[in-house]
Design a protein around this motif. Structure first.
Motif, PDB file in Angstrom:
ATOM      1  N   SER A 195       0.817  -1.220   0.000  1.00 54.69           N
ATOM      2  CA  SER A 195       0.000   0.000   0.000  1.00 54.69           C
ATOM      3  C   SER A 195       0.845   1.262   0.000  1.00 54.69           C
ATOM      4  O   SER A 195       0.306   2.363  -0.138  1.00 54.69           O
ATOM      5  CB  SER A 195      -0.929  -0.001   1.222  1.00 54.69           C
ATOM      6  N   THR A 196       2.165   1.151   0.138  1.00 58.07           N
ATOM      7  CA  THR A 196       3.041   2.320  -0.001  1.00 58.07           C
ATOM      8  C   THR A 196       3.509   2.508  -1.437  1.00 58.07           C
ATOM      9  O   THR A 196       4.192   3.483  -1.734  1.00 58.07           O
ATOM     10  CB  THR A 196       4.277   2.174   0.906  1.00 58.07           C
ATOM     11  N   GLY A 197       3.164   1.562  -2.328  1.00 55.56           N
ATOM     12  CA  GLY A 197       3.578   1.652  -3.727  1.00 55.56           C
ATOM     13  C   GLY A 197       4.851   0.916  -4.043  1.00 55.56           C
ATOM     14  O   GLY A 197       5.389   1.058  -5.141  1.00 55.56           O
ATOM     15  N   SER A 198       5.355   0.095  -3.109  1.00 56.38           N
ATOM     16  CA  SER A 198       6.565  -0.693  -3.354  1.00 56.38           C
ATOM     17  C   SER A 198       6.212  -2.018  -4.012  1.00 56.38           C
ATOM     18  O   SER A 198       5.180  -2.624  -3.707  1.00 56.38           O
ATOM     19  CB  SER A 198       7.307  -0.972  -2.042  1.00 56.38           C
ATOM     20  N   LEU A 199       7.079  -2.457  -4.917  1.00 54.19           N
ATOM     21  CA  LEU A 199       6.909  -3.737  -5.592  1.00 54.19           C
ATOM     22  C   LEU A 199       8.034  -4.669  -5.158  1.00 54.19           C
ATOM     23  O   LEU A 199       9.214  -4.329  -5.300  1.00 54.19           O
ATOM     24  CB  LEU A 199       6.909  -3.551  -7.107  1.00 54.19           C
ATOM     25  N   TYR A 200       7.675  -5.827  -4.614  1.00 50.89           N
ATOM     26  CA  TYR A 200       8.650  -6.824  -4.167  1.00 50.89           C
ATOM     27  C   TYR A 200       8.652  -8.003  -5.135  1.00 50.89           C
ATOM     28  O   TYR A 200       7.603  -8.416  -5.645  1.00 50.89           O
ATOM     29  CB  TYR A 200       8.290  -7.343  -2.773  1.00 50.89           C
ATOM     30  N   VAL A 201       9.847  -8.530  -5.373  1.00 51.46           N
ATOM     31  CA  VAL A 201      10.008  -9.740  -6.179  1.00 51.46           C
ATOM     32  C   VAL A 201      10.794 -10.745  -5.355  1.00 51.46           C
ATOM     33  O   VAL A 201      11.882 -10.433  -4.855  1.00 51.46           O
ATOM     34  CB  VAL A 201      10.744  -9.460  -7.504  1.00 51.46           C
ATOM     35  N   TYR A 202      10.247 -11.939  -5.196  1.00 49.43           N
ATOM     36  CA  TYR A 202      10.924 -13.028  -4.483  1.00 49.43           C
ATOM     37  C   TYR A 202      11.144 -14.164  -5.474  1.00 49.43           C
ATOM     38  O   TYR A 202      10.195 -14.814  -5.912  1.00 49.43           O
ATOM     39  CB  TYR A 202      10.085 -13.510  -3.303  1.00 49.43           C
ATOM     40  N   GLU A 203      12.409 -14.407  -5.834  1.00 53.13           N
ATOM     41  CA  GLU A 203      12.745 -15.456  -6.795  1.00 53.13           C
ATOM     42  C   GLU A 203      13.145 -16.733  -6.071  1.00 53.13           C
ATOM     43  O   GLU A 203      13.838 -16.692  -5.057  1.00 53.13           O
ATOM     44  CB  GLU A 203      13.911 -15.005  -7.692  1.00 53.13           C
ATOM     45  N   ASP A 204      12.716 -17.877  -6.654  1.00 55.93           N
ATOM     46  CA  ASP A 204      13.024 -19.182  -6.058  1.00 55.93           C
ATOM     47  C   ASP A 204      12.663 -19.149  -4.582  1.00 55.93           C
ATOM     48  O   ASP A 204      13.450 -19.515  -3.704  1.00 55.93           O
ATOM     49  CB  ASP A 204      14.513 -19.505  -6.253  1.00 55.93           C
ATOM     50  N   ILE A 205      11.450 -18.720  -4.331  1.00 57.45           N
ATOM     51  CA  ILE A 205      11.045 -18.326  -2.985  1.00 57.45           C
ATOM     52  C   ILE A 205      11.139 -19.470  -1.984  1.00 57.45           C
ATOM     53  O   ILE A 205      10.732 -20.588  -2.263  1.00 57.45           O
ATOM     54  CB  ILE A 205       9.623 -17.724  -3.019  1.00 57.45           C
TER      55      ILE A 205
END
Length: 409
Positions: free
Chosen positions: A357-367
């Motif tokens: 909700s702050t506008g950040s985009l997270y990417v988790y690879e091979d989570i």
């Protein structure tokens, strides 16, 4: 005491700050799904009224991310946000509830769908090649095909409804739209509403069960505390209806011969898609309500759960134990900087993309690629979120098939 750093993690984590403004992101209602990854470096995100492409630059030299290390922080990713996608701009005052995407490698295309709280939607088909590095320099990449969806039920058009949109696998132009206010499922072929179903309770989530699992494509619906299954092309009554939880379900997901249901009670229920019997329960999977569930592509016995109310993301591995209640233990958890307004998996991978909700985009690879094989020994300081939260027994769940002639629907 177990050593949480005994294994080397191959997981990578990235964060791109400011993809959306806090005003655009913070207005998303709880349970909204405003992110749809298509390629490893391409995702679509939504504000209240527009959908944007985001081209990500994920640093190749990022260190491995160990979620059990309190000092670990995702690597910084840079991005370019493109112009709004033509046709996916909605009337001011409306609220995009969900965007979704699917990809056809054989045809070299992907589809993007969006729907607002009034039930108006849009579906567009794009050539994957048109989103190559060179093409991304253009202000806008045109769609191969695009069509609008108009609510078939006038009651939906007043707004404020919780809506979902799912594309039917194996079709070029078929989608299903659900509305909580009108308690309807609408099956669209192109812009034509070919069939509509009225459900007994407000649909909270929908998923398409592939015909390979049960013989024909079916729509699985979370109706308050119940799960119902429909032949969306012709049903007037559910194929199956059964109680799943004692509290509201937020999400339904499908996997390899299984259906996953989760919600307010924090338990993830694993149901066999052929027998409709309960295979397992991950009790107390998260600290707060569960908003999304994904089955691992790499290992079907592993699932990922994302919070409905905050930014927790966790993984667990499960195994059936006869008629006894089963448990899944998570040794892998991480959190973003604010509540999720969308979590989605990159098609064909175990890479999770999430917006806050702050506008950040997270990417988790091979989570969560490690720490998933063994439950913690007693006294190892395991999180209280691993404890059951009113996890129901088989008899409590009343997992019995109830056909349409029994329900009277």
């Amino acid at each position: 005491m177990s050593n949480p750093t005994a294994h080397i993690s191959t997981m990578k984590a990235y964060c791109a700050n400011g993809v959306l403004s806090s005003d655009d992101a913070g207005c998303a209602p709880p349970g909204a799904s405003r992110i749809a990854p298509v390629l490893s470096d391409l995702a679509f995100v939504a504000s209240a009224t527009q959908v944007f492409p985001v081209h990500l630059n994920l640093p190749k030299d990022a260190p491995n991310f160990d979620p059990s290390d309190p000092a670990a922080y995702p690597a910084t990713a840079t991005f370019t946000r493109g112009a709004p996608i033509a046709g996916h701009t909605y009337t001011p005052g409306s609220d995009i509830q969900e965007i979704s995407a699917d990809i056809s490698v054989e045809q070299g295309t992907f589809r993007l769908a969006s729907v607002d709280d009034c039930g108006y939607g849009r579906v567009s088909t794009f050539n994957i090649a048109s989103w190559s590095d060179d093409a991304r320099k253009a202000a806008c990449t045109p769609a191969v095909a695009s069509w609008a969806i108009t609510p078939h039920n006038a009651a939906v058009a007043y707004g404020g409804s919780r809506t979902h949109i799912s594309m039917v696998p194996g079709t070029a132009d078929a989608v299903v739209v659900s509305s909580s206010d009108s308690a309807t499922l609408s099956y669209y072929v192109g812009n034509h509403c070919a069939h509509q179903i009225t459900t007994a309770n407000a649909p909270q989530s929908i998923a398409i069960l592939d015909g390979d699992d049960v013989g024909c494509p079916l729509v699985v619906v979370a109706e308050n505390e119940q799960l119902s299954v429909w032949d969306i092309t012709r049903s007037t009554k559910p194929v199956v209806r059964q109680m799943v939880s004692k509290q509201l379900l937020h999400t339904i997901a499908v996997g390899t011969g299984r259906i996953y249901a989760a919600g307010v009670d924090r338990n993830v229920y694993v149901i066999n898609a052929r027998t409709w019997g309960l295979e397992g329960t991950w009790g107390g999977s998260l600290k707060y309500s569960v908003g999304r569930v994904f089955e691992s592509v790499r290992e079907p016995s592993m699932i990922f759960a994302a919070s409905h109310d905050d930014s927790e993301l966790a993984a667990g591995s499960w195994a059936a134990r006869g008629r006894k209640e089963t448990r899944m233990k998570s040794k892998a958890r991480c959190q973003g900087d604010a509540r999720w307004i969308g979590t989605e998996r990159l098609p064909g991978t175990d890479n999770i993309y999430a917006m806050t909700s702050t506008g950040s985009l997270y990417v988790y690879e091979d989570i969560f690629s490690t720490k998933l094989t063994s439950p913690s020994p007693a006294g190892d300081g395991a999180s209280t979120a691993d404890a059951p939260s009113d996890a129901s027994s088989d008899s409590d769940l009343r997992h019995k098939r109830m056909h349409a002639d029994q329900t009277g629907m």
